[in-house]
Design a protein around this motif. Sequence first.
Motif, PDB file in Angstrom:
ATOM      1  N   UNK A 215       0.790  -1.185   0.072  1.00  0.00           N
ATOM      2  CA  UNK A 215       0.160  -0.025  -0.140  1.00  0.00           C
ATOM      3  C   UNK A 215       0.886   1.334  -0.048  1.00  0.00           C
ATOM      4  N   UNK A 216       1.823   1.381   0.890  1.00  0.00           N
ATOM      5  CA  UNK A 216       2.869   2.423   1.062  1.00  0.00           C
ATOM      6  C   UNK A 216       3.627   2.610  -0.552  1.00  0.00           C
ATOM      7  N   UNK A 217       3.965   1.484  -1.201  1.00  0.00           N
ATOM      8  CA  UNK A 217       4.621   1.792  -2.391  1.00  0.00           C
ATOM      9  C   UNK A 217       3.628   1.806  -3.711  1.00  0.00           C
ATOM     10  N   UNK A 218       2.219   1.770  -3.303  1.00  0.00           N
ATOM     11  CA  UNK A 218       1.408   1.846  -4.521  1.00  0.00           C
ATOM     12  C   UNK A 218       0.879   1.015  -5.302  1.00  0.00           C
ATOM     13  N   UNK A 219       1.014  -0.349  -4.837  1.00  0.00           N
ATOM     14  CA  UNK A 219       0.789  -1.534  -5.394  1.00  0.00           C
ATOM     15  C   UNK A 219      -0.729  -2.028  -5.200  1.00  0.00           C
ATOM     16  N   UNK A 220      -1.002  -1.419  -4.226  1.00  0.00           N
ATOM     17  CA  UNK A 220      -2.715  -2.037  -3.722  1.00  0.00           C
ATOM     18  C   UNK A 220      -3.142  -0.732  -3.277  1.00  0.00           C
TER      19      UNK A 220
ATOM     20  N   UNK B  43       4.630  15.270   3.452  1.00  0.00           N
ATOM     21  CA  UNK B  43       3.701  16.429   3.468  1.00  0.00           C
ATOM     22  C   UNK B  43       2.515  16.151   2.724  1.00  0.00           C
ATOM     23  N   UNK B  44       2.784  15.549   1.519  1.00  0.00           N
ATOM     24  CA  UNK B  44       1.538  15.553   0.697  1.00  0.00           C
ATOM     25  C   UNK B  44       0.816  14.169   0.389  1.00  0.00           C
ATOM     26  N   UNK B  45      -0.547  14.321   0.323  1.00  0.00           N
ATOM     27  CA  UNK B  45      -1.214  12.745   0.121  1.00  0.00           C
ATOM     28  C   UNK B  45      -0.882  12.220  -1.175  1.00  0.00           C
ATOM     29  N   UNK B  46      -0.445  10.927  -1.157  1.00  0.00           N
ATOM     30  CA  UNK B  46      -0.066  10.495  -2.182  1.00  0.00           C
ATOM     31  C   UNK B  46      -0.851   9.226  -2.430  1.00  0.00           C
ATOM     32  N   UNK B  47      -1.948   9.101  -1.295  1.00  0.00           N
ATOM     33  CA  UNK B  47      -2.746   7.830  -1.800  1.00  0.00           C
ATOM     34  C   UNK B  47      -3.238   7.459  -3.077  1.00  0.00           C
ATOM     35  N   UNK B  48      -3.633   8.277  -3.859  1.00  0.00           N
ATOM     36  CA  UNK B  48      -4.146   8.237  -5.177  1.00  0.00           C
ATOM     37  C   UNK B  48      -2.975   7.916  -6.307  1.00  0.00           C
ATOM     38  N   UNK B  49      -1.674   8.163  -5.987  1.00  0.00           N
ATOM     39  CA  UNK B  49      -0.755   8.041  -6.897  1.00  0.00           C
ATOM     40  C   UNK B  49      -0.537   6.489  -7.678  1.00  0.00           C
TER      41      UNK B  49
ATOM     42  N   UNK C 265       8.931   7.921  -8.873  1.00  0.00           N
ATOM     43  CA  UNK C 265       9.546   9.036  -9.163  1.00  0.00           C
ATOM     44  C   UNK C 265       9.733  10.327  -8.002  1.00  0.00           C
ATOM     45  N   UNK C 266       8.622  10.172  -7.101  1.00  0.00           N
ATOM     46  CA  UNK C 266       8.894  10.870  -5.825  1.00  0.00           C
ATOM     47  C   UNK C 266       9.942  10.431  -4.920  1.00  0.00           C
ATOM     48  N   UNK C 267      10.317   9.158  -5.134  1.00  0.00           N
ATOM     49  CA  UNK C 267      11.768   8.820  -4.271  1.00  0.00           C
ATOM     50  C   UNK C 267      11.351   7.669  -3.420  1.00  0.00           C
ATOM     51  N   UNK C 268      10.383   7.087  -3.460  1.00  0.00           N
ATOM     52  CA  UNK C 268       9.838   5.798  -2.761  1.00  0.00           C
ATOM     53  C   UNK C 268      10.277   4.651  -3.437  1.00  0.00           C
ATOM     54  N   UNK C 269      11.214   3.886  -3.076  1.00  0.00           N
ATOM     55  CA  UNK C 269      11.721   2.465  -3.882  1.00  0.00           C
ATOM     56  C   UNK C 269      11.195   1.219  -2.930  1.00  0.00           C
ATOM     57  N   UNK C 270      10.913   0.383  -3.508  1.00  0.00           N
ATOM     58  CA  UNK C 270      10.593  -0.844  -2.563  1.00  0.00           C
ATOM     59  C   UNK C 270      11.558  -2.305  -3.187  1.00  0.00           C
ATOM     60  N   UNK C 271      11.701  -3.058  -2.368  1.00  0.00           N
ATOM     61  CA  UNK C 271      12.290  -4.441  -2.737  1.00  0.00           C
ATOM     62  C   UNK C 271      11.066  -5.260  -2.501  1.00  0.00           C
ATOM     63  N   UNK C 272      11.197  -6.551  -3.000  1.00  0.00           N
ATOM     64  CA  UNK C 272      10.322  -7.614  -3.194  1.00  0.00           C
ATOM     65  C   UNK C 272      10.675  -8.765  -2.108  1.00  0.00           C
ATOM     66  N   UNK C 273       9.842  -9.072  -1.507  1.00  0.00           N
ATOM     67  CA  UNK C 273      10.140 -10.195  -0.537  1.00  0.00           C
ATOM     68  C   UNK C 273      10.589 -11.411  -1.187  1.00  0.00           C
TER      69      UNK C 273
END
Lengths: 248, 327
Positions: free
Chosen positions: A46-51, A62-68, A75-83
């Motif tokens: 959810x944090x990474x935007x996959x769900x 400071x900005x709401x990224x829920x719909x992105x 691009x905003x600077x959130x990167x994830x790795x996969x389990x």
Amino acid sequence: MLEVKDITMRFGGLTAVGGASLKVDKGRIVGLIGPNGAGKTTLFAIIAGFLDPTAGRVIFEGSDITPLPAHERAKLGIARTFQIVQPFAGLDVRENIAVGAYLRHARAAEAHAKAEAVARRVGLGGDLDKQASSLTVAGRKRLELARALATEPKLLLLDEVLAGLNPSEIRDIVPVIRAIRDEGVTILMIEHVMQAVMNLCDEVYVLAQGKMIAQGTPREVCVDPHVVEAYLGKGAADRLRAEEASHA
Amino acid sequence: MTRRGYLPILLVLAVLALLPFAVTSNVVLNFVVFVLIITLAAQGWNLLGGVGGQSSFGHAAFFGTGAYVSAILQVRFGINAWVATAVAVAAGAAVGWIIGFLSFRAGLRGSYFALVTLAFAEVLRILANAAGFTGGAAGLLMKLDVGFWNMQFTSRAAFLWLALGFVAVGLIVSQMIANSRFGAQLVAVRENEEAARALGVDVLSVKLKAITVSAALTAVAGCLYLQYFLYIDANIAYGLWISVEALLAPMVGGRGLVLGPIIGAFTLHGLGEASKLLAGRVPGIDLAAYGAVLILVVAFAPGGVLGLLRKLRFRSQPVAKTAEETA
């Protein structure tokens, strides 16, 4: 830097995450632990935007990224790795990492240079021309980390990067993670290897059955009765305390 | 990095360009022109299906749109052949974008995507067969009017060079994409969509870009077919045959590789012609040869002819890494 507010995620009748909140301050390493099936990976997705969460909000800088969507968050600077590691199996290590590097470098030469620099940083410098599919488990975990780092994130979400590694491999990679933080990347990590959590994390959140049940320094969290019960079953904390009392 | 991979392309183009000086037989030149047209269609398929991993079974939709739009503009409106070709290619690209938008936005992948593209091509075929302005079942016949401005040539060699010019553009575009960010992202989408998204790749837009360029290249093939044979009908332009040709050539030559389509097209049709020569007049023997080649490739050389060559070379020099490997 990152704030997760009252996230709820339902899959049909199953509530995977129920009103969980957490906060990650800039420059810290924050751990997210919890028993199997607690909803940690769901929260990460959810944090990474996959769900898309059923309810709740994700606030980044400071900005709401829920719909992105996920790629916008990258691009905003959130990167994830996969389990479960997801290498581009048909490509070599350099090309794998370059896909991440292309996010901020449009030209091939720059992206490849960036990829090589990142590879050396995580200890894959000697494997650049190897096929990703030929790497060992430890190598693939490093590749997963390298690809995420190549996107030059501000916030790095690590989903069990130490799982499946042997103790010496863990010893090798822990300083790498600390060095990443020291260079200014904030880290939120899901981890089961407690030795690493105690070593690395400034702060730990504990998720159990979709709810945040504890928060604090690693040491505080380990002795929290709720946490002990979440892992060992109801009444375990009392029994342990009683045993300790009888020994004394 | 960016100059890598152009040498083999130049070599292949040079050999084909010099061919008319060595061979004057119209049979051979006819064969080469036809195979070059197939190559163009296959180059389009290879970009989407080979590099991007989105296997289409309906590239006839783009081939046919190219051919029909060009034919209608020339026959019904008397528009110049070159202008008509340019408009037709744009129309093919637009059809590609629309089909891509509808199917990729719905998240169709793998065999579902293949089936939907097949359905689109079939719908277009049936419409073209029924509508009046497409000439219906009778098709469209172009006026024979030889001249450079009409893109019609008496000399087979001239047409060969024209087709080769377009194939060259296709090869260079493919190589440029292979060396670019877009190419890397497209390959990432093929290998693992989830991981690509996590790395900031806008999967939908990458796929749409790929299908648009892919459709444009295949539409060029349709336009060339029209200029060469001067006649199309629904079963030629939107027929299943071209969808199959467009996907077989890259599979046989080397899926996802820049030279895959051209190598595959010449291998397939070369073997087809050879089997016709050897077996005499057994009807359909070339098609049987196709089938045999395809089975052999799928079973023993999933990387196609180029993959096989590379494997053989690796066996002889196991340590050295060749330039093409990284290109």
